[in-house]
Structures are given as structure tokens and as C-alpha cells.
Scaffold this active site. Structure first.
Site, PDB file in Angstrom:
ATOM      1  N   LYS C  76       0.909  -1.064  -0.007  1.00  0.00           N
ATOM      2  CA  LYS C  76      -0.028   0.212   0.085  1.00  0.00           C
ATOM      3  C   LYS C  76       0.736   1.087   0.006  1.00  0.00           C
ATOM      4  O   LYS C  76       1.930   1.181   0.637  1.00  0.00           O
ATOM      5  CB  LYS C  76      -0.942  -0.048   1.274  1.00  0.00           C
ATOM      6  N   SER C 151      -9.780   1.961   2.875  1.00  0.00           N
ATOM      7  CA  SER C 151      -8.790   2.421   1.906  1.00  0.00           C
ATOM      8  C   SER C 151      -7.878   1.693   1.111  1.00  0.00           C
ATOM      9  O   SER C 151      -7.224   2.218   0.371  1.00  0.00           O
ATOM     10  CB  SER C 151      -8.398   3.585   2.700  1.00  0.00           C
ATOM     11  N   SER C 175     -10.218  -0.700   7.012  1.00  0.00           N
ATOM     12  CA  SER C 175      -9.701  -0.092   5.810  1.00  0.00           C
ATOM     13  C   SER C 175      -8.748  -1.322   5.218  1.00  0.00           C
ATOM     14  O   SER C 175      -8.634  -1.405   3.852  1.00  0.00           O
ATOM     15  CB  SER C 175      -8.492   0.885   5.786  1.00  0.00           C
TER      16      SER C 175
END
Lengths: 477, 109, 484
Positions: C76, C151, C175
Site C-alpha cells: 500500500k 482505503s 480499511s
């Protein structure tokens, strides 16, 4: 109309740790700009703070030294505001639960002792520095200082004159350097004072205060407060109200002026720093630090009075710094015949004067304590008069060398051979019949003139007491 | 567990933010909000505050606030210098530097 | 080969049937083909990846391979990785090439696992749909008109589409779990403090926790073994003995007590999701587990408490993005305040600015006690609810998200509706508990449904055991979207 002045001080003391409060970067002063600002200090995305044990230890030490309460659990909070020398956009400080609460400091103002209460002392990080030299109309930011540990020591508004504020600041400076939590170097900003000043008429509630920021010398502290007090009184007498404000002192003009960058309403949005957990102080740790505390200045002063018979004034002067006090004790301990007063007189007299003149502190003295003790020993054993000793001191100070070698080489030894002194007295009496006549007709002054002539003839090496005795005997005879 | 000073006063909770509130908050947060944006921002923030408002009704007397996910204490780092000078690497990503300094518009104190 | 698990890839490498370079080339080719449509990656750097792959192959040849050496992984874009553009999904960091590695990144480097790229995400991890990314929304591999969740949407999508065998994610309010559910993969958010946050760009420090996103619980265990561990640079990192999170995978579930919180099965839960979760419960009973109803009476307040606490912390965490030392600086400014206000207005997107403003407000003078302290008290009540529930059960089970993937743009203009999509995940972060999501079925439109497991503190190994046993008995986690 009478006015009362009310002053409280907030003093930022940089702690003597090797590394920063929340990072492993060095705190050494004077490095190349930003060369000691690591990724935590410049607040790169993702970095986190870890608390330096050395900073906590120094805060505990201070708390113990001022008899304060140590909060066994204390908390770091974020103080949020934007400023280019504050890389995270918040300062990590302590707000609701500081590490140190309460305590007091005894100060000496003239002959008076006064106790100043402390509100609190809390740990926080220092900010960087803004360099306002012109970089094409821009300001340069150096973050080497960012993250240096500070213990902010806040007093109660217990002082009522600039002189008291200075006495408090000096006593605090002496204490923090004494216990080694701060190096006290005011030029380098290790010890910085903010003064909260207000005035009121006697019996009335506290007036609105203005805060004078960043006073980094005792002289500026005094000048700034005196100016501020006069200014506030004039304002009120002219019918104006004092607005709470943060001001800066300009040493060139001798005036205070409002800071432009603090126009924001102070809404710092304090909240507990989620990156740092509550700090717990173990009893064992506190006790170990207590056990390692040196004898504090106040305790020493009392001991000097009780054991050495020194006056309160002398005791206070000798404990102005730990180094001076240690020096004095070393001299006194090395004397063959115990005479702490002799040691005190020389340390505060000849030595202090020479240090002042040379703008040195005791650590920079060219005459170590053992040498001074040897010199005083030569006074005690009659080898030197006080005057001769001062000459030897002068040589040691400027040229160095051993006490006895100097005495020998310069022939500064006091005359102890009474036959030689008698011979010289006879010569002086023969050469000054007028003075002898005057003495015999009752003029005491003439005796002193004769003593002076004898001392002159011996080039100061005769023992004055011996000259007195022998001369009296001759004139009587 | 940390105990805080108890609430000593009643706090007034506004039903909705005014445009002036929005501008005040935006300035505190150093985010420029144009007059046009302010109205939309206000409506969205008020919607969110309506969502948050339900928690006001809960009686939390005597409950200790929970600031951290775990009730543990701070670990202390030994006072050692562990970092070296990496200024060049850090300033390689800086918008404007000179002579090792970060440059910003002139600051007048 | 691309849909193989971490476990299978590791076995191939051990058996000499493939090399890390071959694997990376294959995944990079798939990224080149599919990423223009999916937009799951913000940065790909084939040279860098292949250099790491060659190093991994060399380490293996030299007999220095660990269990996962050579297996690639995507990260990420919230993790700082030295030499990689690290944007956190924001224009604010459009040019930030990190000069250092996050702890998590250095752990994967030490394990010899090459980085395939940096995955797309909601800006500063603030979002539940990946639509707040400055780099454009990620598409859901199951239906490109739908969101992947957020997210960690890029991480979830790239694993679901087989562009990476696994990825890292972070979870502040759901997330990892919510995008894992919406993309049909398995994701784990560990107990707060198990994985170091150092170098992970902070959203809400007291809630953020990194974890693995993969194709199975078994893979998550292998990855967590790499990620977890004490880090002296994170004060909230917990000093615990090293554990093997896969140690209990094979244990049967006889006697397992599953708690079903009645609050998670009420209004707002879609019918398809309710049915799929019920079917999973039945499956667990077959595997020997018993169920018990538990109550989390304050969980309904978790969204409100979260939207005070998370923005408050974020408003402060994001103050460092000021255009002075790195990142975006506005080209035109009159003075310092102008530089700050414009850089931040132009560098941050709308959702980030909204949350900074909420946070600034709730911390401001006069509102602190009513909002922030009240929210922290609710946080304790919520945590207490879980403690009470674990007296009666070993693990809590429920849906991960109220609905399956929604359409791009459907909730983009309604922040409150968007916030409610995390209603089942947020309480877990407030309490600091471990939680995971695993696939448990599909809705009528063929979209994956996620099952959430919530464990007591440090019970990751047990949760992974529960999930793994379920995955041995079902094949939901092996279904893949068409077209990849």
C-alpha cells in the site's frame, strides 16, 4: 500613587542529554545547519517519537532538588500550531499531567531570604531556529535544535521586582547547573526566561499580564521587566487598559514590543499524543536518582555557616556555582592548619577578582585548588606575609609555576632573622632623627612612618608584626 | 489509566456551524477555503456533526477516557546518539533549500 | 500461475520450479496488461522489482533463503519505501521519494520478498471506496463499475485480480477488512501494537494498524509472521515473544464458541449478506463450533466516536504537510500564511480537508470535553463491551460490511452514507482488537460477501485457525473474477 509589581517566570532549560528527547540525533551545539536534524526531527511522513530516558531522569532530578511532587504517571500532549521552525505542526509537551508539580526555591535578595513557589516543570521538545538573514527575501530554517529536550520550569507569580526576578533566575540557574540537568549556557540558549509581568494597586486583584519572551541574559531580564513595569504603569495612569499580549524585548532600544507572529487566538488544541503512552515513574528509579543527588547549594550554605563559621553572605557567595563551591572546599580541605575563613577570603577575594577581570569561570582558573592551598600554607607557616602572598599569586596567575619555586626565584621569602631586621631598624632610626624626635614628643603618626621606612628598606619582606615589636622596643630603650 | 479533571462547566454545543465558524476552523487548520466552498463545506460538516451528535446523549459519568488502544506505559529509549547526518537525502525532496537551510517566506516575529 | 497462493509460490521456489525473477516478470506483465483499467497501482518500477528478485534468487542459490524468499508482494502506498515514490494517495506527496524504509517494508526486504509496486488507496487512508485518491479510483475486479472498498482498495483489487499474490494494507476503521470483503479476498487487521507503525504514514495514530491482504488465511499467517514483531522506534509497538501465527491452523474447531453480536444482524444489513453470513454460521456448526448470542450494546455509537477521534488525531498528524520540507508547495504565495493555506488547500483533496476541519473543531477551545473526551469515554465503553462478550465466546463473528460493493460515485457526495459502510468494522479499531474478513459467498449480482471474525487481544493465531478451517471446508476464497 503606589503600585505593586507581580512577576512570574517561565524558564526553558535545555537538558544535558546527548541525544534529543524523541530521536537519536545529537544535541551538540553549533553543527552545520540541519546536519543534526534526523528524519524524526524534520517530521518526515511516517516517523514516530520514542522518549529519551535521560530527559525523564533529569526532570526527576530537578523535581527532587526543589522538593516537588513527582507525578508517578505523566502524559505527553500535542500543542498544535503552525510555524516553520515547528516541523510537525505541533510541539510535544506536557499539559494536564506534567512530570513535576509544586516545589520551591529560596532566593537571597540583599539580606532578605524569600521563598518562590514553583507551579510545575514539564518536559517538552525545543523548536528549530529561523535565520532571518536575507536569502532573497526569504527566511532560512535550521532544525538542528528541533527536538532538543527542554524542562520548562514555571514559577508562581511570587516576585515583586526585577531584582527578585533576577535573583530567582540566578538561583534557578545555579541549581540546574549544580545538579547537572542543564549546562546553563545562556549565549547558546540553554537557559531562556519568559517573564509574565503585571502591575496593580495594593489590595486590588491581579492586573492583566503581558509575557516578555526569550530573555537570554540576566541583564536583559532586569532591563525588560523594569521597562515593562514603567510602561504598564504609564498606560494605566493615562487611562488605558492593559491587553494580554506576548512581547519581545529589544536590547538596543531597551523597550518591549508586541510580537507579530502571535496574533492568532491561542487555540492550541492540546490533546494527549497518541504516539506516546503515559510515562510511569518507578519508585526504585526515583530513589536511585535521589541517592545520586549531590549536596544542594542550600544545604551547603547552612553547613558553611555551622561548620566553618562563615557569614550567610559568604556562604551564599561561595555556593554561587557548584564548581566554585567545590573549589573552595578543595582549598579548605588541603590546608595543613584548618582555616576555612582564610580559604574563603582568598577564593572570594583575590581569586574571584582575577577571574572576573579575565572573564573566566572557576573551571578556567589557571591556579588549581591544590596550588592555592599551598600558597595559603606559606602564609600560615609565616613564610609569606599577605602582601607577599599576593605577589606570588600574581606570578602564578600570569606565568604559572610552583609556589616555593616562585618564592625562591624572586626572593619573596619573609625575613625571619631578627638580627638582620634589627640592623635595618638601627639604620632607619639613624637616618630619620626627625621622626624619632616627633614620636618621642607624642606624635603616633611618626611611628607608622618609621614602620613604613623599615618595610621599604626590607623590600616588604620583613614580618610587619615583628617590625612593630622590635621598633617599639628600640624607641622605648 | 489516566484520569482527567472532571467537567466543571456546561459546554454549549451549537446546532450548526456558521460560515464564520468554518472560516475560523479553516484558518486554524491553515486550509484556504473560498467563500464559494465555505457554504458547501458548512453543509457537509453539519451533516457529520449530526451523526456525531448522538453520542452527546450517552451518560459517561465515571468512565475514564481511553486515549490508547492498550493500557500500557511508555517505553524509554537509552540516551544515545544513533543518527548520522543525512541532510542531503532529506533535502533532495525539499521544495526550496539554500546553504543547508529550508527556505520559507520571510518570518517577522 | 498468477492465481497461486503465497504458500504455493514458496513451494515452487523451494522446489526450483520457478525463480523470483520469473515470478516477478509474470506479475509485472499482468500489471502492465490490467492496471490501466483497474488502477490498482500508483507506482510500478520493474527495474527495481527485478533487481530485488535477482537478489532473492541469488540468496536462494547461496542457501540463504527464508520461507518466503523470492515471493513478490505489493505494498500500500502508505508505507514509506526508500527510493519509491510514496504518495499516500495524495497530491500533497506527488513527488515524495522516500529516503527511508518503513519497519514493515524493511521486514519484507529482510525476508527477501520483492516489491511489485505501490498500491492505490484513498487519500491518506481516508475513505471507504478508494474514490478519494488523487490518482483516480480503483475499479473492483468483479465489476469495474463498482468500488473496491477502501482505503486499501488498490491492495484488495490487485490481489483479487491476480496482479500480486498478496499485498499489505492498513486498517484504521476497516480499511483492510472492508475492501477485502468487497473484493473477495482474505485480510487481517492484527491487535494494535503487533505490527510497527514506523514509516506508515499516520492517519489516526491510536487506531492505525497494518496487516496482510491475501488469498487465504494460511497466506495471511505466513505474511503476519514476516510483518509482526517489536520495533523500538514505535512507542506503541508491543514487546512480546515472537510467535508463529500459523501454529494452530490445523486445529479442529470442536468446542469453539462463536459469539454472534445481535447488534450486527439488525436493520441496515442487506439480505444477501445476512444469508451468506448465516450459511457460514451453519458451516461452523458443522465443523464443531457452538454459537452464542452476545451483545455489544455501545457498538452503535462507534461511528460517532470514531468520527471524533480519528479526525482529531488526523488533523494534528497532517499538520506536517505544510509545503516546507517536502511534498507539494503552491507556486504562488504572498507570505508564509498564504504558502501554508494554499499549499494545503491545493495539496489535499476534499475528504481529507473535511476530516482535518472536523478534527480541528472537536479539539478547539470549548468543545474538547464535549466531543473529544466524550468520544474517548465511549471508546472505553465500546472496549468494555467486547471484554464482556469474550467471557462467553472465543471469537465474534458477523458481517464485514452492510452491503456488497457499491457503484463508483454512488456515495461520493454523501460523506455520512460513506462513513456508515464501516459500521461493523470501526468498533474493532476503537477497542484495538484483531479482526479479519474472509469471503463467504456472493450476492445476486455475483459480488463477493465478506465474513468478519473479531478476536480477543493477541488471538490472531486462533482467528487464523478458525478462518483456515472454514477455508478448508469451503471454496469461496478460491473463486476469482473473470477476465484476469
Amino acid at each position: 500613587m503606589q503600585w505593586e509589581t507581580v512577576i512570574g517566570l517561565e524558564v526553558h532549560t535545555q537538558l544535558t542529554t546527548k541525544s534529543k528527547i524523541f530521536s537519536g540525533a545529537s544535541t551538540a551545539f553549533g553543527a552545520e545547519p540541519n546536519s543534526q536534524a534526523c528524519q524524526v526531527d524534520i517530521a518526515l511522513p511516517g516517523v514516530l517519537p520514542v522518549l529519551n530516558k535521560g530527559a525523564v531522569e533529569r526532570a526527576i532530578k530537578f523535581g527532587l532538588a526543589v522538593g516537588a511532587k513527582l507525578n508517578r504517571v505523566n502524559v505527553f500532549a500535542r500543542k498544535n500550531y503552525f510555524y516553520p521552525d515547528l516541523p510537525k505542526g505541533y510541539q510535544i509537551s506536557q499539559f494536564e499531567l506534567p512530570i513535576v508539580e509544586g516545589g520551591s526555591l529560596t532566593i537571597q535578595v540583599g539580606d532578605q531570604e524569600k521563598v518562590v513557589r514553583l507551579t510545575r516543570a514539564h518536559l517538552e521538545e525545543d523548536a528549530g531556529k529561523s535565520l532571518h538573514e536575507d536569502f532573497h527575501g526569504m527566511t532560512g530554517i535550521d532544525l538542528n535544535r528541533a527536538g532538543t529536550p527542554l524542562l520548562e520550569i514555571v514559577s508562581e507569580p511570587d516576585m515583586c521586582s526585577a531584582a527578585e526576578a533576577v535573583a530567582y533566575a540566578k538561583a534557578l540557574h545555579s541549581l540546574v547547573t549544580w545538579i547537572g540537568t542543564c549546562d546553563g549556557n545562556m549565549q547558546e540558549g540553554s537557559f531562556r526566561c519568559d517573564a509574565n509581568v503585571s502591575v496593580r494597586r495594593p489590595g486590588e486583584p491581579l492586573g492583566t499580564r503581558r509575557e516578555i519572551k526569550n530573555l537570554n541574559s540576566f541583564r536583559f531580564l532586569e532591563q525588560a521587566i523594569n521597562y515593562e513595569v514603567r510602561w504598564q504603569i504609564e498606560q494605566i495612569e493615562d487611562g488605558h487598559k492593559i491587553q494580554q499580549a506576548t512581547v519581545l524585548f529589544d536590547p538596543d532600544s531597551g523597550e518591549t514590543r508586541m510580537m507579530r507572529t502571535k496574533e492568532d487566538a491561542h487555540d492550541y488544541r492540546y490533546f494527549p499524543d497518541p504516539d506516546l503512552l503515559p510515562v510511569k515513574l518507578d519508585e526504585d528509579w526515583i530513589e536511585a536518582i535521589r541517592a545520586g543527588l549531590p549536596e544542594l547549594p542550600q544545604a551547603r550554605q547552612l553547613r558553611y555557616q555551622a561548620e566553618f563559621g562563615l557569614s550567610a553572605y559568604d556562604a551564599a557567595a561561595l555556593t554561587g556555582t557548584r564548581a566554585l563551591s567545590d573549589y573552595f572546599e578543595a582549598v579548605a580541605a588541603a590546608l595543613a592548619k584548618a582555616d576555612p575563613k582564610l580559604a574563603a577570603n582568598w577564593v572570594m577575594g583575590e581569586l574571584s577578582a582575577a577571574l572576573n577581570k579575565a572573564e573566566l569561570d572557576i573551571a578556567g582558573s589557571p591556579i588549581p585548588a591544590a596550588k592555592l592551598a599551598t600558597l595559603l600554607g606559606r602564609i600560615q607557616d609565616g613564610t609569606l606575609s599577605g602582601k607577599l602572598a599576593r605577589q606570588v599569586f600574581e606570578v602564578m596567575w600570569t606565568e604559572g609555576g610552583e609556589v616555593d619555586a616562585i618564592i625562591e626565584a624572586r626572593g619573596l621569602k619573609q625575613m625571619s632573622d631578627s638580627g638582620e631586621v634589627e640592623r635595618i631598624i638601627d639604620e632607619v632610626l639613624a637616618a630619620n632623627p626627625k621622626s624619632v624626635e616627633e614620636f618621642r614628643s607624642g606624635k603616633d603618626k611618626a611611628f607608622n612612618a618609621l614602620v613604613g621606612q623599615v618595610m621599604k628598606a626590607t623590600r616588604g619582606k620583613a614580618n610587619p608584626a615583628q617590625v612593630n615589636d622590635l621598633l617599639k622596643a628600640k624607641l622605648a630603650g | 489509566m489516566i484520569t482527567y479533571k472532571p467537567l466543571s462547566y456546561k459546554v454549549y454545543i451549537p446546532m450548526s456551524l456558521t460560515l464564520a465558524d468554518v472560516q475560523r476552523i479553516a484558518h486554524l487548520a491553515r486550509i484556504r477555503v473560498s467563500e464559494g466552498e465555505a457554504e458547501q463545506t458548512r453543509n457537509q460538516l453539519n451533516g457529520i456533526f449530526d451523526l456525531i451528535a448522538e453520542m452527546q446523549a450517552v451518560d459517561t459519568a465515571g468512565i475514564a477516557p481511553m486515549a490508547h488502544a492498550r493500557d500500557v506505559f511508555q517505553r524509554l529509549r537509552a540516551d544515545e546518539v544513533t543518527e548520522t547526518d543525512r541532510r542531503a537525502a532529506y533535502q533532495a525532496v525539499a521544495p526550496q533549500t539554500e546553504a543547508g537551510l529550508y527556505l520559507v517566506p520571510q518570518v517577522i516575529e | 500461475m498468477s492465481q497461486q497462493t503465497i504458500k504455493q509460490l514458496a513451494d515452487l521456489l523451494v522446489g526450483g520450479k520457478t525463480s523470483s525473477v520469473e515470478l516477478c516478470q509474470d506479475y509485472l506483465a499482468r500489471i502492465a496488461t490490467h492496471n490501466p483499467n483497474l488502477n490498482a497501482f500508483i507506482s510500478v518500477d520493474a527495474e527495481r522489482t527485478l533487481a530485488e528478485a535477482r537478489a532473492a534468487d541469488a540468496a536462494r542459490a547461496a542457501g540463504q533463503a527464508g520461507p518466503l524468499t523470492g515471493v513478490p508482494i505489493a505494498h500500500k502506498d502508505i508505507f514509506c519505501a526508500e527510493g519509491w515514490l510514496t504518495t499516500c494517495g495524495s497530491k500533497m506527496l506527488y513527488n515524495f521519494v522516500s529516503p527511508y524504509d518503513a519497519h514493515v517494508i524493511s521486514r519484507f526486504k529482510a525476508a527477501g520478498m520483492p516489491t511489485l509496486g505501490k498500491t492505490n488507496m484513498d487519500e491518506f487512508a481516508m475513505g471507504s471506496s478508494n474514490e478519494t485518491s488523487y490518482y483516480g479510483p480503483v475499479k473492483n475486479p468483479w465489476d469495474s463499475a463498482r468500488v473496491p472498498g477502501g482505503s486499501s482498495g488498490g491492495s484488495a483489487a490487485c490481489v483479487a485480480a491476480g496482479l500480486a499474490p498478496a499485498a499489505t494494507g492498513t486498517d484504521t476503521g476497516g480499511s483492510i477488512r472492508q475492501p477485502a470483503a468487497l473484493c473477495g479476498i482474505t485480510g487481517l487487521k492484527p491487535t494494535y501494537g503487533v505490527v510497527s507503525r514506523y514509516g506508515m504514514i499516520a492517519f489516526a495514530s491510536s487506531l492505525d494498524q497494518a496487516g496482510p491482504m491475501a488469498q487465504s488465511a494460511e497466506d495471511c499467517a505466513l505474511l503476519l509472521n514476516v510483518m509482526a514483531g517489536f520495533d523500538g522506534r514505535d512507542s506503541t509497538s508491543l514487546e512480546r515473544e515472537k510467535e508463529d501465527y500459523g501454529r494452530d491452523l490445523a486445529k479442529p474447531l470442536n468446542g469453539l464458541r462463536i459469539g454472534l453480536p445481535k447488534e450486527f444482524f439488525g436493520a441496515g444489513l442487506s439480505g444477501d449478506t445476512a444469508q451468506a453470513v448465516q450459511a457460514a454460521i451453519d458451516e461452523f456448526r458443522k465443523l464443531g463450533a457452538t454459537t452464542v448470542e452476545v451483545s455489544l450494546p455501545n457498538s452503535g455509537l462507534s461511528v460517532a466516536a470514531y468520527y471524533v477521534i480519528a479526525p482529531a488525531e488526523a488533523s494534528s498528524n497532517l499538520s506536517r504537510f505544510d509545503g516546507v520540507r517536502y511534498g507539494y508547495r503552491t507556486p504562488d504565495y504572498a507570505d508564509l500564511t498564504d504558502l501554508y493555506e494554499k499549499s494545503r488547500a491545493e495539496g489535499f483533496g476534499a475528504e481529507v480537508k473535511r476530516r482535518i476541519m472536523i478534527g480541528t473543531y472537536v479539539l478547539s477551545h470549548g468543545y474538547y470535553d464535549a466531543y473529544y473526551i466524550q468520544a474517548q469515554k465511549l471508546r472505553r465503553l465500546i472496549a468494555n463491551d467486547f471484554a464482556e462478550a469474550y467471557k462467553a465466546c472465543d471469537v465474534i463473528l458477523g458481517p464485514t460490511a452492510p452491503t456488497t460493493a457499491f457503484k463508483l460515485g454512488e456515495k461520493a457526495d454523501d460523506p455520512v452514507q460513506m462513513y456508515l459502510s464501516d459500521i461493523y468494522t470501526i468498533a474493532v479499531n476503537l477497542a484495538g482488537l484483531p479482526g479479519m474478513s474472509l469471503p463467504c459467498g456472493f450476492d445476486g449480482q455475483g459480488l463477493p460477501i465478506g465474513l468478519q471474525l473479531i478476536g480477543d487481544y493477541f488471538s490472531e493465531a486462533r482467528m487464523l485457525n478458525v478462518a483456515h478451517q472454514y477455508q478448508l471446508a469451503t471454496d469461496w476464497h478460491q473463486r476469482t473474477p473473470g477476465g484476469f
